[in-house]
Design a protein around this motif. Structure first.
Motif, PDB file in Angstrom:
ATOM      1  N   SER A   1       0.942  -1.148   0.193  1.00 17.19           N
ATOM      2  CA  SER A   1       0.233  -0.031   0.122  1.00 17.19           C
ATOM      3  C   SER A   1       1.054   1.453   0.444  1.00 17.19           C
ATOM      4  N   VAL A   2       2.261   1.079   0.407  1.00 26.55           N
ATOM      5  CA  VAL A   2       2.884   2.386   0.899  1.00 26.55           C
ATOM      6  C   VAL A   2       4.036   1.917  -0.824  1.00 26.55           C
ATOM      7  N   ASP A   3       4.719   1.138  -0.945  1.00 24.49           N
ATOM      8  CA  ASP A   3       5.871   0.662  -1.645  1.00 24.49           C
ATOM      9  C   ASP A   3       5.648   1.245  -3.190  1.00 24.49           C
ATOM     10  N   LYS A   4       4.307   0.842  -3.400  1.00 28.95           N
ATOM     11  CA  LYS A   4       4.517   0.555  -4.902  1.00 28.95           C
ATOM     12  C   LYS A   4       4.582   1.163  -5.250  1.00 28.95           C
ATOM     13  N   ALA A   5       4.978   2.025  -4.883  1.00 25.39           N
ATOM     14  CA  ALA A   5       5.543   3.727  -5.508  1.00 25.39           C
ATOM     15  C   ALA A   5       6.374   3.719  -6.057  1.00 25.39           C
ATOM     16  N   LEU A   6       7.403   3.168  -5.677  1.00 30.04           N
ATOM     17  CA  LEU A   6       9.027   2.642  -5.798  1.00 30.04           C
ATOM     18  C   LEU A   6       8.983   1.527  -7.222  1.00 30.04           C
ATOM     19  N   TYR A   7       7.758   1.284  -7.743  1.00 32.42           N
ATOM     20  CA  TYR A   7       7.467   0.482  -8.960  1.00 32.42           C
ATOM     21  C   TYR A   7       8.456   0.458 -10.028  1.00 32.42           C
ATOM     22  N   LYS A   8       8.717   2.096 -10.802  1.00 34.14           N
ATOM     23  CA  LYS A   8       9.664   2.530 -11.775  1.00 34.14           C
ATOM     24  C   LYS A   8      11.164   1.977 -11.322  1.00 34.14           C
ATOM     25  N   GLN A   9      11.700   2.424  -9.797  1.00 38.69           N
ATOM     26  CA  GLN A   9      13.340   1.863  -9.562  1.00 38.69           C
ATOM     27  C   GLN A   9      13.136   0.821  -9.218  1.00 38.69           C
ATOM     28  N   ASP A  10      12.505   0.141  -9.185  1.00 40.64           N
ATOM     29  CA  ASP A  10      12.095  -1.687  -8.953  1.00 40.64           C
ATOM     30  C   ASP A  10      12.586  -2.530 -10.690  1.00 40.64           C
ATOM     31  N   ILE A  11      11.963  -1.234 -11.225  1.00 42.94           N
ATOM     32  CA  ILE A  11      11.658  -2.314 -12.504  1.00 42.94           C
ATOM     33  C   ILE A  11      13.199  -1.921 -13.681  1.00 42.94           C
ATOM     34  N   MET A  12      13.426  -0.846 -12.984  1.00 41.27           N
ATOM     35  CA  MET A  12      15.139  -0.438 -13.533  1.00 41.27           C
ATOM     36  C   MET A  12      15.842  -1.111 -12.909  1.00 41.27           C
ATOM     37  N   GLY A  13      15.867  -2.049 -11.949  1.00 38.77           N
ATOM     38  CA  GLY A  13      16.650  -2.098 -10.457  1.00 38.77           C
ATOM     39  C   GLY A  13      16.857  -3.706 -11.547  1.00 38.77           C
ATOM     40  N   SER A  14      15.841  -4.510 -11.851  1.00 39.85           N
ATOM     41  CA  SER A  14      15.789  -5.349 -11.512  1.00 39.85           C
ATOM     42  C   SER A  14      15.516  -5.887 -13.507  1.00 39.85           C
ATOM     43  N   ARG A  15      16.305  -5.143 -14.692  1.00 47.40           N
ATOM     44  CA  ARG A  15      16.277  -4.632 -16.144  1.00 47.40           C
ATOM     45  C   ARG A  15      18.000  -4.609 -15.361  1.00 47.40           C
ATOM     46  N   ALA A  16      18.179  -4.114 -15.356  1.00 48.09           N
ATOM     47  CA  ALA A  16      20.465  -3.703 -14.554  1.00 48.09           C
ATOM     48  C   ALA A  16      20.669  -5.882 -14.270  1.00 48.09           C
ATOM     49  N   HIS A  17      19.987  -5.643 -13.426  1.00 45.96           N
ATOM     50  CA  HIS A  17      20.461  -7.059 -12.921  1.00 45.96           C
ATOM     51  C   HIS A  17      19.964  -7.874 -13.416  1.00 45.96           C
ATOM     52  N   ALA A  18      19.604  -8.477 -14.772  1.00 41.29           N
ATOM     53  CA  ALA A  18      19.153  -9.184 -15.259  1.00 41.29           C
ATOM     54  C   ALA A  18      20.126  -9.447 -16.419  1.00 41.29           C
TER      55      ALA A  18
ATOM     56  N   SER B   1      18.455  -9.992  -3.265  1.00 42.12           N
ATOM     57  CA  SER B   1      17.728 -10.514  -1.876  1.00 42.12           C
ATOM     58  C   SER B   1      16.496  -9.293  -2.086  1.00 42.12           C
ATOM     59  N   ARG B   2      15.311  -9.065  -1.043  1.00 43.41           N
ATOM     60  CA  ARG B   2      15.107  -7.631  -1.326  1.00 43.41           C
ATOM     61  C   ARG B   2      15.601  -7.046  -0.370  1.00 43.41           C
ATOM     62  N   ASN B   3      16.235  -7.062   0.841  1.00 43.93           N
ATOM     63  CA  ASN B   3      17.445  -6.541   1.255  1.00 43.93           C
ATOM     64  C   ASN B   3      18.277  -5.255   0.835  1.00 43.93           C
ATOM     65  N   ASP B   4      18.892  -5.949  -0.200  1.00 50.37           N
ATOM     66  CA  ASP B   4      19.540  -4.274  -1.636  1.00 50.37           C
ATOM     67  C   ASP B   4      18.767  -4.774  -2.027  1.00 50.37           C
ATOM     68  N   GLN B   5      18.118  -5.041  -3.146  1.00 49.62           N
ATOM     69  CA  GLN B   5      16.741  -4.440  -3.801  1.00 49.62           C
ATOM     70  C   GLN B   5      15.767  -3.192  -3.309  1.00 49.62           C
ATOM     71  N   VAL B   6      15.527  -3.076  -1.858  1.00 53.15           N
ATOM     72  CA  VAL B   6      14.610  -2.534  -1.679  1.00 53.15           C
ATOM     73  C   VAL B   6      15.793  -1.115  -1.165  1.00 53.15           C
ATOM     74  N   SER B   7      16.601  -1.234  -1.166  1.00 53.91           N
ATOM     75  CA  SER B   7      17.456  -0.743  -0.437  1.00 53.91           C
ATOM     76  C   SER B   7      18.135   0.713  -1.939  1.00 53.91           C
ATOM     77  N   THR B   8      18.377  -0.558  -2.660  1.00 48.94           N
ATOM     78  CA  THR B   8      18.509  -0.359  -4.230  1.00 48.94           C
ATOM     79  C   THR B   8      17.090   1.584  -4.879  1.00 48.94           C
ATOM     80  N   ASP B   9      16.235   0.225  -5.091  1.00 51.07           N
ATOM     81  CA  ASP B   9      14.851   1.130  -5.160  1.00 51.07           C
ATOM     82  C   ASP B   9      14.865   2.541  -4.011  1.00 51.07           C
ATOM     83  N   PHE B  10      15.000   2.625  -3.184  1.00 53.31           N
ATOM     84  CA  PHE B  10      14.948   3.651  -2.519  1.00 53.31           C
ATOM     85  C   PHE B  10      16.332   4.584  -2.830  1.00 53.31           C
ATOM     86  N   ARG B  11      16.874   4.266  -3.217  1.00 55.19           N
ATOM     87  CA  ARG B  11      18.409   5.242  -3.367  1.00 55.19           C
ATOM     88  C   ARG B  11      17.846   5.916  -4.406  1.00 55.19           C
ATOM     89  N   LEU B  12      17.452   4.827  -5.728  1.00 53.56           N
ATOM     90  CA  LEU B  12      16.963   5.743  -6.545  1.00 53.56           C
ATOM     91  C   LEU B  12      15.539   6.967  -7.204  1.00 53.56           C
TER      92      LEU B  12
END
Length: 481
Positions: free
Chosen positions: A83-100, A166-177
């Motif tokens: 309900s809160v962190d869906k605001a990070l969707y664009k950054q999360d997808i960016m991170g996943s593209r780079a990771h893949a 991990s979601r640990n480094d994933q969320v930290s990356t998303d949040f920094r972006l």
């Protein structure tokens, strides 16, 4: 349905006239059975705790391999963050593209799987942005929602995306972006109010936060041959973070960001306080236009500078957001702790508030009229030229402390006569000090006083004109607009 031994015992030993039983609930399978017991009759009703459609939609968590049963609805509602962190969707997808892309480059997934993943992520991003994505609470957060949706969409290749992550480094990356983008947006608005130091603090913060946690995994990194420098470069970071534990636990970039916002909010609040005072009947120095004013529900004559009163008020919540994060972090051990799930809402709130405050303050500043006559009439009060008179005596060779005393006695004479310093005759001034000469009147009066302030950065007319030139050039403002 047969009653339990306890229920039978209670019915046997309770007087019928005062029989009061709280209906017990028996949890069987997916349903809740409620016993409705009264002195006259016993009835049993069966109510579905969850309807069958909801139960069919339940799915095994992506992390659920070692669990024999799912979490309860209460726990699920309490721990979700989508309900809160869906605001990070664009950054999360960016991170996943780079990771893949990195995983494929390192031979950890096939190039064909990478292409399928990237295509699937594009489709999910489009669904989100067009409002067609189904955000699910049972998928907990933005990361699991997107990964599970990708698995539904492309199948097996999606299961390889979380390799060495991990979601640990994933969320930290998303949040920094996300914070990096938010800082850029705030700085672009700050320039209209000349808050140069506030912009500098935010830009310094952005420099320090611009290091990549991705690849730190849960806290210890990985034994797989990943290339953290590749993902860091792809996401526009300066470099990967050096310490994997620090990478997932650090939130000082958030604290610094909220601190910078808080200082900006205090500056805007002080500015708002002055404008509110100046717009009051007591001062009347400025008149806000109707476009930035509101009225009163009971007093027809009122014209309120409410935007700036709210700027003053919202500064409190921006400061409160900082305090929330400070208290959240103060007792945490290193590495990731679930408490950190609570770091986003105060940041989102702070950014929304400070962005609105900057926007409305700039709007207000462009829609006020200065009442020159009212200001001019108010200036003589308080003997503003007293300091200039002291400077005059210093230029004549008098020690400042002596000049301070002389001018103080001159002001006292004016107070007793209800006059201004410029109204005193030369003889009256010389009765206090023989140093006074005819040229003293070039220093007396409001306009002469202002004219004589000449040090760099002062409020003298020439200095203010110079500062205006500086800011016009700095902000690339055309004088003719």
């Amino acid at each position: 349905m047969e009653l339990s031994i306890l229920q039978k015992h209670t019915l046997t030993h309770t007087h019928s006239s005062s029989l009061t039983l709280r209906p017990p609930r028996l949890h069987l399978s997916n349903y809740t059975y409620k016993m409705n017991i009264s002195p006259k009759s016993l009835s049993v009703s069966c109510n579905a705790h969850k309807n069958e459609v909801e139960m069919k939609e339940k799915e095994t968590k992506l992390w659920g391999g070692r669990f024999e049963e799912g979490v309860s609805d209460v726990v699920e509602r309490f721990t979700e963050s989508i309900s809160v962190d869906k605001a990070l969707y664009k950054q999360d997808i960016m991170g996943s593209r780079a990771h893949a892309s990195m995983l494929a480059h390192q031979g950890l997934i096939d190039a064909s799987d990478k292409d399928i993943i990237l295509k699937g992520l594009d489709q999910i991003e489009n669904e989100i942005e067009t409002g067609n994505f189904n955000w699910r609470t049972d998928r907990e957060d933005v990361h699991m929602n997107i990964e599970a949706a990708l698995t539904d969409l492309v199948g097996e290749p999606a299961k390889k995306l979380h390799t060495a992550r991990s979601r640990n480094d994933q969320v930290s990356t998303d949040f920094r972006l996300w914070c990096r983008d938010a800082i850029g947006n705030i700085v672009s608005r700050i320039k209209y109010l000349q808050l140069e130091r506030d912009a500098g603090r935010l830009l310094d913060c952005r420099t320090r936060l611009n290091f990549c946690p991705l690849g730190a995994c849960a806290l210890a990194g990985t034994g797989l041959p990943i290339d953290r420098f590749m993902t860091s470069d792809a996401l526009g970071f300066s470099a990967p973070m050096r310490n994997s534990i620090d990478a997932v636990s650090d939130r000082d970039f958030v604290l610094e960001f909220l601190s910078s916002n808080s200082i900006t909010a205090i500056h805007l609040s002080r500015l708002g306080e002055e404008w509110v005072l100046w717009a009051s009947e007591e001062f009347g120095f400025i008149t806000p236009s109707d476009s930035v004013s509101t009225g009163s529900s009971i007093m027809p004559q009122k014209k309120n500078p409410d935007p700036m009163e709210l700027v003053r008020g919202k500064s409190a919540r921006v400061v409160g957001d900082l305090v929330t994060l400070l208290v959240l972090c103060k007792g945490l051990p290193h590495a990731y702790n679930r408490d950190l799930q609570e770091d986003k809402e105060p940041v989102f709130d702070s950014v929304k508030a400070i962005t609105g405050m900057l926007e409305v303050s700039a709007e207000f500043a462009q829609n006020i009229t200065f009442n020159s006559e009212r200001i001019q009439n108010a200036l003589p009060a308080g003997h503003l030229d007293a300091t200039t008179l002291a400077d005059y005596l210093v230029k004549k060779g008098m020690p400042f402390r002596t000049s301070h005393d002389v001018v103080g006695r001159s002001v006292a004479l004016c107070v007793s006569r209800k006059s201004q310093l410029q109204d005193l005759s030369l003889d009256e001034l010389r009765s206090i000090s023989p140093v006074f000469d005819q040229d003293v009147y070039e220093y007396l009066g409001v306009e002469n006083s202002i004219k004589n302030f000449s040090s760099y950065g002062s409020t003298g007319s020439e200095c203010v004109a110079s500062q205006l030139d500086y800011w016009m050039t700095r902000l690339n403002i055309n004088r003719n607009t």
